[in-house]
Motif scaffolding. Structure first.
Motif, PDB file in Angstrom:
ATOM      1  N   ARG A 513      38.958  24.490  30.378  1.00 35.94           N
ATOM      2  CA  ARG A 513      38.864  25.859  30.902  1.00 35.94           C
ATOM      3  C   ARG A 513      37.577  26.091  31.703  1.00 35.94           C
ATOM      4  O   ARG A 513      36.787  26.990  31.406  1.00 35.94           O
ATOM      5  CB  ARG A 513      38.994  26.871  29.764  1.00 35.94           C
ATOM      6  N   ASN A 515      37.242  27.484  34.366  1.00 40.47           N
ATOM      7  CA  ASN A 515      37.255  28.768  35.074  1.00 40.47           C
ATOM      8  C   ASN A 515      37.177  29.965  34.137  1.00 40.47           C
ATOM      9  O   ASN A 515      37.293  31.109  34.587  1.00 40.47           O
ATOM     10  CB  ASN A 515      38.526  28.871  35.927  1.00 40.47           C
ATOM     11  N   PHE A 518      34.896  32.820  34.889  1.00 36.86           N
ATOM     12  CA  PHE A 518      35.215  33.521  36.127  1.00 36.86           C
ATOM     13  C   PHE A 518      36.428  34.454  35.969  1.00 36.86           C
ATOM     14  O   PHE A 518      36.949  34.968  36.956  1.00 36.86           O
ATOM     15  CB  PHE A 518      35.503  32.515  37.245  1.00 36.86           C
ATOM     16  N   LYS A 519      36.884  34.663  34.755  1.00 36.32           N
ATOM     17  CA  LYS A 519      38.119  35.423  34.521  1.00 36.32           C
ATOM     18  C   LYS A 519      38.018  36.847  35.064  1.00 36.32           C
ATOM     19  O   LYS A 519      38.959  37.381  35.645  1.00 36.32           O
ATOM     20  CB  LYS A 519      38.418  35.440  33.018  1.00 36.32           C
ATOM     21  N   LEU A 553      41.137  24.030  39.905  1.00 38.81           N
ATOM     22  CA  LEU A 553      40.032  24.729  39.238  1.00 38.81           C
ATOM     23  C   LEU A 553      38.736  24.553  40.021  1.00 38.81           C
ATOM     24  O   LEU A 553      37.987  25.515  40.244  1.00 38.81           O
ATOM     25  CB  LEU A 553      39.850  24.194  37.814  1.00 38.81           C
ATOM     26  N   ASN A 556      38.757  26.551  43.293  1.00 39.02           N
ATOM     27  CA  ASN A 556      38.551  27.980  43.079  1.00 39.02           C
ATOM     28  C   ASN A 556      37.082  28.299  42.825  1.00 39.02           C
ATOM     29  O   ASN A 556      36.558  29.297  43.340  1.00 39.02           O
ATOM     30  CB  ASN A 556      39.405  28.461  41.909  1.00 39.02           C
ATOM     31  N   ILE A 557      36.421  27.447  42.045  1.00 33.28           N
ATOM     32  CA  ILE A 557      35.001  27.674  41.763  1.00 33.28           C
ATOM     33  C   ILE A 557      34.184  27.588  43.057  1.00 33.28           C
ATOM     34  O   ILE A 557      33.273  28.398  43.286  1.00 33.28           O
ATOM     35  CB  ILE A 557      34.503  26.662  40.716  1.00 33.28           C
ATOM     36  N   TRP A 560      34.635  30.822  44.929  1.00 34.77           N
ATOM     37  CA  TRP A 560      33.874  31.914  44.319  1.00 34.77           C
ATOM     38  C   TRP A 560      32.381  31.767  44.605  1.00 34.77           C
ATOM     39  O   TRP A 560      31.686  32.743  44.857  1.00 34.77           O
ATOM     40  CB  TRP A 560      34.125  31.943  42.810  1.00 34.77           C
TER      41      TRP A 560
END
Length: 855
Positions: A513, A515, A518-519, A553, A556-557, A560
């Protein structure tokens, strides 16, 4: 083809510098900072460019520089000091020699692993399993264990990671140049390469042998990339965890079967074999074959000797993580081998099946290792319990809690992971005992003698060093992606050297997990971007090349982290390796870990962080179930699993991400920024000291290897020695007895159970129980009868059962009478049942899979 004549060129070291060659080829220097500083002193720039590879550096450094150093009195004095320390280390007697050498003589332990992470200069590791194996070898060396490691020498190792413009992970596989690495070929007395051969379907595959010296511990590595083999077979040792299922079985045949043959080829005959994960389980089959062909033993006899001298450590908490080969694939690769063992398909494939009677079940390497080992363990207390549930089917009716999978919690080799300045601090205030007795709790209590200000200054220097390192790596990454001048300038501004820094680095498998924090991006921004109390994230890790979700994952990081608000507070460092790990665990304030419980078998990165004074912020999984206390760090949740949430994993993620934000806002950030007039966070430092004093003495590989020695290596040495005495008379008797048990056990029946004690039962009494056993042609001493008892739950099952022994009384009407008693400790509804298992003194209390009868 051209006829190419090979030749080797060696560095031309001045006479006074020749000891450097020996130092470079012994990875002892990895955990001795005075030696590292000496090597860096040769040429600091070249040291970094060669990825801290002293062998390669000695081949590249200019002759004028070498000549200059040979005349430098300061350098020579430093060199002499380091070489003296190395020689003293190699020649001294340590714990094992002082304590056990007289008892075990020339016994040796072989430690097999698919990967070894010892140094970034030897990239034959991917992650935690390899790092643990490397630390195991280092501590074995420090303790003086007569241990030899066995593995594979991969031409390309594990992949190197880079990200494209969109943040998508890409992989490349640079070729390892073994001739400029700290490995050397093994040759015989005639100067010829030592090779071994292994039969594959329709062909023979050859492997040459290499040796790595890890302090006092040798590591033997096999390599198929030689001219004797076809191009396809040369590629067997190409990549770690690469290729398809065929590649996997071929690598594991080479590791297990070839590894045993490699030891024989160099004259090593270990008494104990330790399988670090199931990849090497085929070694047990090869050992059986060798004993049959070379010592004339029957299969049943050879199997018992192998069991008595084998240790297996499982690392995988989910069934899908264990290698399983189809019956068809096994027959393709083992038809001839199986014939040599004298086994039919059912018996041979049954060694790797939970249910040997299920002809459709595949051959599981973990099951084979368990069936053919005396000692089996998981790598944390929780993982042991998870493993018992996973593999209870092998034991046919045994209660989960009695499945013989022990717990030896992983550790780290502390000296390999702490910074030089913290090493100096430990030396000044703890004395040298922390080096030689890292598992001694009293040593680490002296952490409290370190002045707060001095510990904090040391930690701040390391955070500042990590920030500089991360900025430089980020600039290199951006340059490779073709970034603009403006983007490179902005890279100089990421991270603050004085901000609360959280590290997250691990394999990007979805269950970890990556991410989760970052939820809720809005809430995360509020926490990270607080101008008065900023927080920053340093993230690193690789996804498996075929793990699309893990790669997503990471992508996406990256997206962000590119946001204007987060750009300076979140950084992802590419190509996570040992060197990056050192900077991170030494420089962060908090180590974040949020796997989906119970899928983290142990985890050791948090141990490395705590050894450096970082505080753990983790889900209660793996080692943290044992390490967590309110004065050692923070727990995310209370040990819940996905099934505990009505909404499953989605609800779990939402609740546990909220817990992360709550703890950051209410606990971590206020404590870190609560400063006195001297700008020192006294409360934070107190927690650092408490964590280091409590965790360092327990979660280290010195303690871990001592545990393996006491609970598995020494008992196995003793057992196999006893079985080999008098021309293996006890071994042969045991094999005959096992055959008798196999034939007669189905006839065993427990009946006429009586509760001898009657009337009102009160706490403090003993409840006497008797039972008759129809034992057929077996003797009463062939049977161990036990009372399984405990409290009853709503489904009429015994919970948290305990075991009480029963003793044979007499033969009555052709049946054996046994009696025993149960202590009545708690009031309430309780129950008991009687179970029978085979019993023989030379089984050494091992529970035989599939042999159990219940009343």
């Amino acid at each position: 083809m051209r006829n190419i004549v090979e030749y080797m060129i060696h560095p031309s070291l001045p006479e006074r510098l020749r000891p450097l060659a020996g130092l470079a080829n012994n990875l002892w220097w990895v955990w001795h900072p005075d030696a590292v500083n000496l090597l860096r002193r040769l040429d600091p720039k070249l040291w970094e460019e060669t990825f801290h590879n002293p062998v390669k550096m000695l081949g590249l450094i200019s002759q004028s520089r070498l000549d200059q150093l040979s005349e430098d009195d300061g350098f020579i004095t430093h060199l002499d000091r380091v070489i003296y320390s190395l020689n003293d280390y190699m020649e001294s007697s340590f714990w094992f020699q002082k304590t056990y050498q007289d008892k075990v003589g020339d016994s040796r332990i072989a430690y097999f692993s698919a990967e070894f992470g010892i140094s970034e200069s030897l990239p034959i590791y991917s992650g935690g399993l390899g790092i643990l194996a490397g630390d195991h070898l280092k501590s074995a060396s420090d303790l003086g264990l007569p241990l030899v490691g066995v593995g594979l020498l991969y031409s390309q190792g594990y992949f190197r990671q880079y990200l494209n413009q969109d943040g998508w992970q890409q992989e490349f596989y640079p070729n390892n140049d073994f001739y400029n690495m700290p490995v050397f070929q093994l040759r015989d007395d005639n100067g010829q390469d030592i090779k071994i051969s292994v039969q594959y379907p329709g062909r023979t595959v050859w492997a040459r042998l290499w040796r790595v010296q890890v302090g006092r511990t040798p590591l033997i590595l096999l390599d198929t990339n030689i001219k004797d083999n076809s191009p396809e077979d040369r590629a067997i040792t190409n990549q770690l965890y690469g290729g398809d299922i065929t590649t996997r079985i071929e690598q594991e045949i080479l590791l297990g079967i070839g590894g045993v043959r490699a030891l024989h080829a160099i004259g090593m005959e270990p008494d104990v074999y330790h399988m670090n994960e199931g990849h090497s389980a085929f070694l047990a089959l090869e050992r059986i074959r060798h004993l049959m062909e070379n010592d004339g033993l029957a299969y049943s006899e050879a199997k018992e000797e192998v069991i008595a001298s084998s240790v297996f450590t499982t690392h995988t908490p989910v069934p899908a993580g264990n290698d399983v080969f189809s019956p068809q694939l096994m027959k393709k690769y083992f038809s001839e081998f199986q014939w040599k063992l004298g086994l039919d398909d059912k018996a041979f494939l049954g060694l790797g099946r939970q249910n040997p009677d299920n002809d459709n079940e595949g051959f599981c390497m973990t099951v084979a290792a368990m069936r053919l080992s005396y000692f089996i363990n998981g790598v944390s207390k929780l993982h042991s319990e998870v493993s018992k549930k996973m593999w209870v089917g092998i034991y046919g009716g045994l209660d989960i809690h009695d499945v013989p999978i022990k717990a030896i919690t992983n550790g780290i080799h502390i000296r390999s992971w702490i910074s030089d300045d913290l090493w100096g601090l430990y030396d000044r205030y703890l004395g040298e005992r922390w080096v030689h007795e890292p598992a001694n709790d009293s040593v680490w209590q002296r952490i409290y003698d370190i002045p707060d200000a001095e510990l904090w200054r040391t930690h701040e220097r390391r955070r500042e060093r990590m920030v500089g390192f991360a900025r430089n790596l980020l600039k290199e990454q951006l340059q490779k992606r073709g970034a603009t001048h403006r983007e490179l300038q902005l890279a100089e501004e990421v991270l603050r050297p004085d901000a609360l820094t959280i590290g997250f680095a691990r394999r990007f498998a979805t269950y970890k997990r990556g991410n989760l924090i970052f939820k809720d991006l809005d809430r995360l921004r509020q926490i990270l971007c607080d101008k008065e109390r900023p927080v920053q994230l340093v993230i690193a890790g690789k996804a498996h090349p075929r793990d699309h979700e893990g790669k997503t994952l990471i992508k996406n990081i990256i997206h962000w982290a590119r946001e204007e608000e987060l750009r300076n507070n979140v950084i992802f460092i590419e190509n996570y390796d040992i060197n990056i790990a050192r900077y991170m665990v030494q420089g962060v304030d908090v180590w974040l870990n949020n796997p989906r419980r119970p899928m983290e078998a142990s985890g050791t990165s948090g141990m490395k962080a705590s050894a450096n004074g970082a505080l753990n912020f983790s889900v209660l999984d793996g080692w943290w179930c044992e390490g967590y206390d309110t004065n050692t760090g923070w727990a995310i949740g209370r040990g819940e699993e996905a099934d505990d949430f009505p909404g499953g994993e989605e609800e779990q993620d939402m609740i546990e991400s909220k817990a992360i934000y709550d703890l950051l806002e209410k606990e971590l950030v206020p404590l870190f920024y609560d400063r006195g007039q001297d700008d020192t966070p006294r409360g934070w430092i107190a927690l650092m000291k408490s964590s280091m004093s409590k965790l360092n003495s327990v979660f280290n590989t010195n303690r871990m290897v001592r545990n393996y020695t006491a609970f598995s290596y020494l008992p196995c040495m003793s057992h196999v020695k006893a079985l080999r005495e008098n021309d293996r008379s006890r071994l042969k008797a045991l094999a005959r007895w096992k055959e008798k048990i196999t034939n007669q056990w189905p006839q065993i029946r427990i009946d006429e159970i009586r509760q001898v004690t009657t009337g009102d039962l009160r706490v403090g009494q003993m409840l006497e129980v008797s039972a008759y056993v129809n034992n057929g042609s077996l003797e009463p001493e062939d049977i161990k009868l036990e009372i399984f008892y405990g409290g009853m739950d709503a489904s009429d099952s015994i919970t948290n059962g305990a075991v009480a022994p029963m003793t044979f009384e007499k033969i009555n009407d052709g049946r054996a009478l046994f009696k025993g008693s149960i202590p009545l400790i708690e009031s309430g509804r309780h129950g008991f049942a009687i179970r029978a298992t085979p019993s023989h003194p030379d089984m050494f209390d091992r529970i035989e899979p599939g042999f159990i009868h219940w009343s």
